[in-house]
Scaffold this motif. Structure first.
Motif, PDB file in Angstrom:
ATOM      1  N   UNK A  30      41.288  37.120  30.178  1.00  0.00           N
ATOM      2  CA  UNK A  30      41.659  37.968  31.310  1.00  0.00           C
ATOM      3  C   UNK A  30      40.449  38.479  32.079  1.00  0.00           C
ATOM      4  N   UNK A  31      39.265  38.299  31.506  1.00  0.00           N
ATOM      5  CA  UNK A  31      38.044  38.677  32.226  1.00  0.00           C
ATOM      6  C   UNK A  31      37.440  37.490  32.977  1.00  0.00           C
ATOM      7  N   UNK A  32      38.012  36.312  32.781  1.00  0.00           N
ATOM      8  CA  UNK A  32      37.532  35.131  33.482  1.00  0.00           C
ATOM      9  C   UNK A  32      38.154  35.025  34.864  1.00  0.00           C
ATOM     10  N   UNK A  33      38.068  33.825  35.434  1.00  0.00           N
ATOM     11  CA  UNK A  33      38.598  33.604  36.780  1.00  0.00           C
ATOM     12  C   UNK A  33      39.763  32.634  36.780  1.00  0.00           C
TER      13      UNK A  33
ATOM     14  N   UNK B  29      44.049  33.666  37.718  1.00  0.00           N
ATOM     15  CA  UNK B  29      44.570  32.992  38.910  1.00  0.00           C
ATOM     16  C   UNK B  29      45.864  32.253  38.588  1.00  0.00           C
ATOM     17  N   UNK B  30      45.885  31.561  37.443  1.00  0.00           N
ATOM     18  CA  UNK B  30      47.097  30.855  37.024  1.00  0.00           C
ATOM     19  C   UNK B  30      48.216  31.845  36.755  1.00  0.00           C
ATOM     20  N   UNK B  31      47.891  32.952  36.085  1.00  0.00           N
ATOM     21  CA  UNK B  31      48.884  33.984  35.763  1.00  0.00           C
ATOM     22  C   UNK B  31      49.502  34.559  37.033  1.00  0.00           C
ATOM     23  N   UNK B  32      48.663  34.786  38.038  1.00  0.00           N
ATOM     24  CA  UNK B  32      49.129  35.314  39.316  1.00  0.00           C
ATOM     25  C   UNK B  32      50.100  34.349  39.986  1.00  0.00           C
ATOM     26  N   UNK B  33      49.762  33.070  39.980  1.00  0.00           N
ATOM     27  CA  UNK B  33      50.607  32.053  40.593  1.00  0.00           C
ATOM     28  C   UNK B  33      51.939  31.930  39.855  1.00  0.00           C
TER      29      UNK B  33
ATOM     30  N   UNK C 129      40.838  43.644  32.389  1.00  0.00           N
ATOM     31  CA  UNK C 129      41.932  42.884  31.758  1.00  0.00           C
ATOM     32  C   UNK C 129      43.309  43.417  32.102  1.00  0.00           C
ATOM     33  N   UNK C 130      43.424  44.736  32.303  1.00  0.00           N
ATOM     34  CA  UNK C 130      44.718  45.326  32.655  1.00  0.00           C
ATOM     35  C   UNK C 130      45.121  44.967  34.084  1.00  0.00           C
ATOM     36  N   UNK C 131      44.142  44.984  34.980  1.00  0.00           N
ATOM     37  CA  UNK C 131      44.426  44.609  36.370  1.00  0.00           C
ATOM     38  C   UNK C 131      44.801  43.136  36.458  1.00  0.00           C
ATOM     39  N   UNK C 132      44.005  42.271  35.798  1.00  0.00           N
ATOM     40  CA  UNK C 132      44.258  40.830  35.855  1.00  0.00           C
ATOM     41  C   UNK C 132      45.495  40.409  35.070  1.00  0.00           C
ATOM     42  N   UNK C 133      45.748  41.098  33.954  1.00  0.00           N
ATOM     43  CA  UNK C 133      46.829  40.679  33.072  1.00  0.00           C
ATOM     44  C   UNK C 133      48.171  41.323  33.337  1.00  0.00           C
ATOM     45  N   UNK C 134      48.169  42.516  33.963  1.00  0.00           N
ATOM     46  CA  UNK C 134      49.431  43.229  34.176  1.00  0.00           C
ATOM     47  C   UNK C 134      49.634  43.611  35.639  1.00  0.00           C
ATOM     48  N   UNK C 135      48.685  44.365  36.206  1.00  0.00           N
ATOM     49  CA  UNK C 135      48.914  44.967  37.527  1.00  0.00           C
ATOM     50  C   UNK C 135      49.118  43.912  38.606  1.00  0.00           C
TER      51      UNK C 135
END
Length: 381
Positions: free
Chosen positions: A4-7, A11-15, A248-254
């Motif tokens: 979750x700290x990577x790029x 990006x995949x999770x967001x899509x 990680x919270x922003x990338x993984x949840x928010x």
């Protein structure tokens, strides 16, 4: 946590989250999920009473903008934008990446019902763009990533200004002034925390930060601006710790939750002629307007660089950055919600335009970035 700290993974999770939101909105699950997203939660003692979807856009996204502002402050003071020389080419390219999409949008959807959507195609989603670059850009020179990062950050600044200036309604300046005072107190506390690291100061900062958000929201200015102001004034050491803790919270949840809620849109059962001009304008302005604007203006900036100075980016790499810049997504979705807040049908079609235009830009950028990376790898072999 490391992923979750990577790029790539975020990006995949967001899509996936956006695709899931769009899919479930068009299945029998729509009504039950819409009921949950429409459920209202109020803060006692205030006029704040938002639906869950509004809490996501106004509350959770403020945390995302806090992180963006922390990164922005670092880049402006110690990073890729800390001098006029470093910022010149990406700044000019960013201007083109804003002006040309606006022109394209207004050319297609400049009528009275849809003209207010012109800010929507001006944004670049930094998480998505860097994710695509990480997945397909192995071998690209570091200058491409640096240029794209600077470009996306400048786009974020412009998006923040649009949100603050264009979508503030009936501003109560007394409350906003109190919010500014609270931001000043937050800045002082962050410097005290940087020296002592005492937990009580950290708790006070959280309280003052929440109070700032409430005051900004009550003032009539969009609540996400609270996150921007707090991030910009935070002392460097606590700011970096906060960014590291939140990432990680922003990338993984928010961001995935916001992407899901924003993309929870029913696809109109219409033929092409029945779609709003706003849909077509955004669909074209993001992938086409962005690449033309960024490439053209970036090339102009390159042509007028000081004699003997190497260009920050060559023309083919500018094209790659331009298509990456067309991935609007997060901020564009927020702008679509704000621009057509009172017109649900147009708003939904604008959101579909953001999703479609960003997807086109994503596919094009994957192809072009792969070709440029292959070119650079062949030079090294």
């Amino acid at each position: 946590m490391k992923a979750l700290r990577g790029q790539q993974f975020p990006a995949v999770l967001l899509l996936v989250a956006a695709a899931l939101g769009l899919l479930l909105a068009n299945l029998p699950t729509h009504d039950s999920i819409a009921e949950v997203l429409g459920f209202h939660i109020a803060i006692p003692g205030t006029d704040i009473d938002h639906s869950i979807s509004d809490w996501i856009a106004d509350g959770l996204l403020a945390i995302f903008f806090l992180m963006v502002a922390i990164e922005l402050r670092h880049e402006l003071t110690h990073g890729e934008l800390d001098s006029l020389h470093k910022a010149a080419q990406p700044a000019v390219a960013a201007a083109g990446g804003v002006l040309v999409p606006i022109a394209v949008y207004l050319l297609i959807a400049g009528g009275p019902d849809t003209a207010s959507g012109w800010p929507i195609p001006t944004a670049t989603d930094i998480a998505f763009a860097l994710g695509v670059l990480a997945m397909f850009g192995r071998g690209l020179p570091s200058g491409v990533r640096v240029f794209l990062l600077a470009l996306a950050i400048l786009d974020d600044i412009i998006g923040i200004i649009f949100i603050a200036v264009l979508f503030a309604h009936d501003v109560q300046w007394g409350l906003f002034l109190l919010a500014v005072v609270a931001v000043g107190a937050f800045a002082i506390l962050s410097r005290m925390l940087g020296r002592s690291g005492h937990w009580l100061i950290a708790v006070l900062m959280i309280i003052v930060g929440v109070a700032t958000w409430v005051l900004v929201s009550e003032s009539g200015v969009h609540a996400t601006i609270a996150g921007v102001m707090l991030g910009l004034v935070m002392s460097p050491v606590p700011a970096e710790r906060t960014r590291h803790a939140l990432e990680p919270w922003v990338n993984g949840i928010i961001l995935p939750v916001f992407a899901f809620a924003a993309a929870f849109v029913v696809i109109p059962q219409l033929g092409g002629e029945g779609l709003s001009p706003a849909f077509w304008a955004i669909l074209i302005a993001l992938p086409v307007g962005k690449v033309i604007g960024i490439t053209l203006f970036g090339w102009i900036a390159m042509r007028f660089r000081p004699r003997g100075q190497a260009p920050a980016l060559v023309l083919p790499d500018l094209v790659a950055a331009g298509v990456l810049g067309g991935i609007g997504f997060t901020v564009s979705l927020l702008l679509a919600n704000l621009a057509f807040a009172g017109e649900a049908d147009i708003r939904d079609q604008a959101i579909l335009g953001v999703l479609g235009g960003s997807l086109i830009a994503l596919v094009l950028s994957a192809v072009i970035v792969s070709l440029r990376a292959k070119h650079y790898r062949s030079l090294e072999s």
